[in-house]
Design an enzyme around this catalytic site. Structure first.
Site, PDB file in Angstrom:
ATOM      1  N   TYR A 182     -92.195  23.006  34.059  1.00  0.00           N
ATOM      2  CA  TYR A 182     -91.481  24.185  32.978  1.00  0.00           C
ATOM      3  C   TYR A 182     -92.651  24.730  32.139  1.00  0.00           C
ATOM      4  O   TYR A 182     -92.350  25.276  30.920  1.00  0.00           O
ATOM      5  CB  TYR A 182     -90.639  23.226  32.019  1.00  0.00           C
ATOM      6  CG  TYR A 182     -89.403  22.864  32.851  1.00  0.00           C
ATOM      7  CD1 TYR A 182     -89.230  23.197  34.141  1.00  0.00           C
ATOM      8  CD2 TYR A 182     -88.351  22.145  32.254  1.00  0.00           C
ATOM      9  CE1 TYR A 182     -87.612  22.997  34.855  1.00  0.00           C
ATOM     10  CE2 TYR A 182     -86.843  21.918  32.748  1.00  0.00           C
ATOM     11  CZ  TYR A 182     -86.713  22.435  34.075  1.00  0.00           C
ATOM     12  OH  TYR A 182     -85.678  22.085  34.534  1.00  0.00           O
ATOM     13  N   ASP A 224     -88.373  13.936  37.712  1.00  0.00           N
ATOM     14  CA  ASP A 224     -86.919  13.894  38.343  1.00  0.00           C
ATOM     15  C   ASP A 224     -86.836  13.529  39.708  1.00  0.00           C
ATOM     16  O   ASP A 224     -85.976  12.646  40.066  1.00  0.00           O
ATOM     17  CB  ASP A 224     -86.227  15.316  38.049  1.00  0.00           C
ATOM     18  CG  ASP A 224     -84.876  15.447  37.923  1.00  0.00           C
ATOM     19  OD1 ASP A 224     -84.297  14.353  38.053  1.00  0.00           O
ATOM     20  OD2 ASP A 224     -84.344  16.482  38.246  1.00  0.00           O
TER      21      ASP A 224
END
Length: 184
Positions: A132, A41
């Site tokens: 994550y 990201d």
């Protein structure tokens, strides 16, 4: 083995940097705020420049971010791709919070956006396998199986090339093993 053909769509695996892929869209493993972050990201936002963030802020103003499993599309700014499809992968919590389905949804919603925008090529990162903490092997199985099923269920898709850009050799090996298993 690092590629398979399903109908008119060529699925390819490679290890490298998703920000340099010359495709119609790269997929960003975003967070729900759409304001950039760590991992892929942050790399996409840094490489693509402020135009991506500006469009993400417009989307946030319109709909309040992006829910886990959903996807939105923006410009690619300075990237060689034409678009960035931002999808929010699930945080792994042991597998009992619908994480598998949410990860599959990331791929389906990204492919739907690609079809809606008549794109012919797309590159995916290893969604949710970084901070994550989604188990990498399971994520590879879900990614490849979901994409295969989508192509088989959408024979009219314009997508001719789907690339899985693996950040590291471990992920590439897992994807290669899954492609071989699918090709038997």
């Amino acid at each position: 083995m690092n590629h398979i053909q399903i109908g008119q769509t060529h699925i390819q695996l490679l290890q490298g940097d998703i920000t340099v892929q010359q495709v119609d869209a790269i997929v960003n493993a975003a967070n729900s705020s759409l304001l950039g972050g760590g991992g892929v990201d942050g790399a996409i936002h840094r490489a693509g420049g402020s135009a991506i963030l500006e469009e993400c802020q417009q989307i946030r103003n319109r709909q309040g971010g992006c829910a886990t499993g959903d996807a939105v599309i923006t410009t690619a700014g300075r990237l060689p791709a034409k678009h960035v499809i931002h999808t929010v992968g699930p945080v792994w919590n042991g597998g009992s919070n619908n994480e598998r389905q949410l990860l599959a949804d990331c791929y389906v919603h990204s492919l739907q956006l690609a079809d809606e925008h008549q794109l012919i090529s797309i590159a995916f990162p290893n969604i949710s396998t970084g901070i994550y903490d989604f188990p990498k092997k399971e994520a590879a199985i879900i990614a490849l199986q979901t994409v295969k099923e989508y192509i088989e269920q959408h024979p009219d898709t314009l997508l001719q090339q789907i690339i899985f850009v693996c950040y590291d050799a471990d992920n590439l090996t897992l994807y290669e093993q899954q492609i071989q298993a699918m090709n038997v």
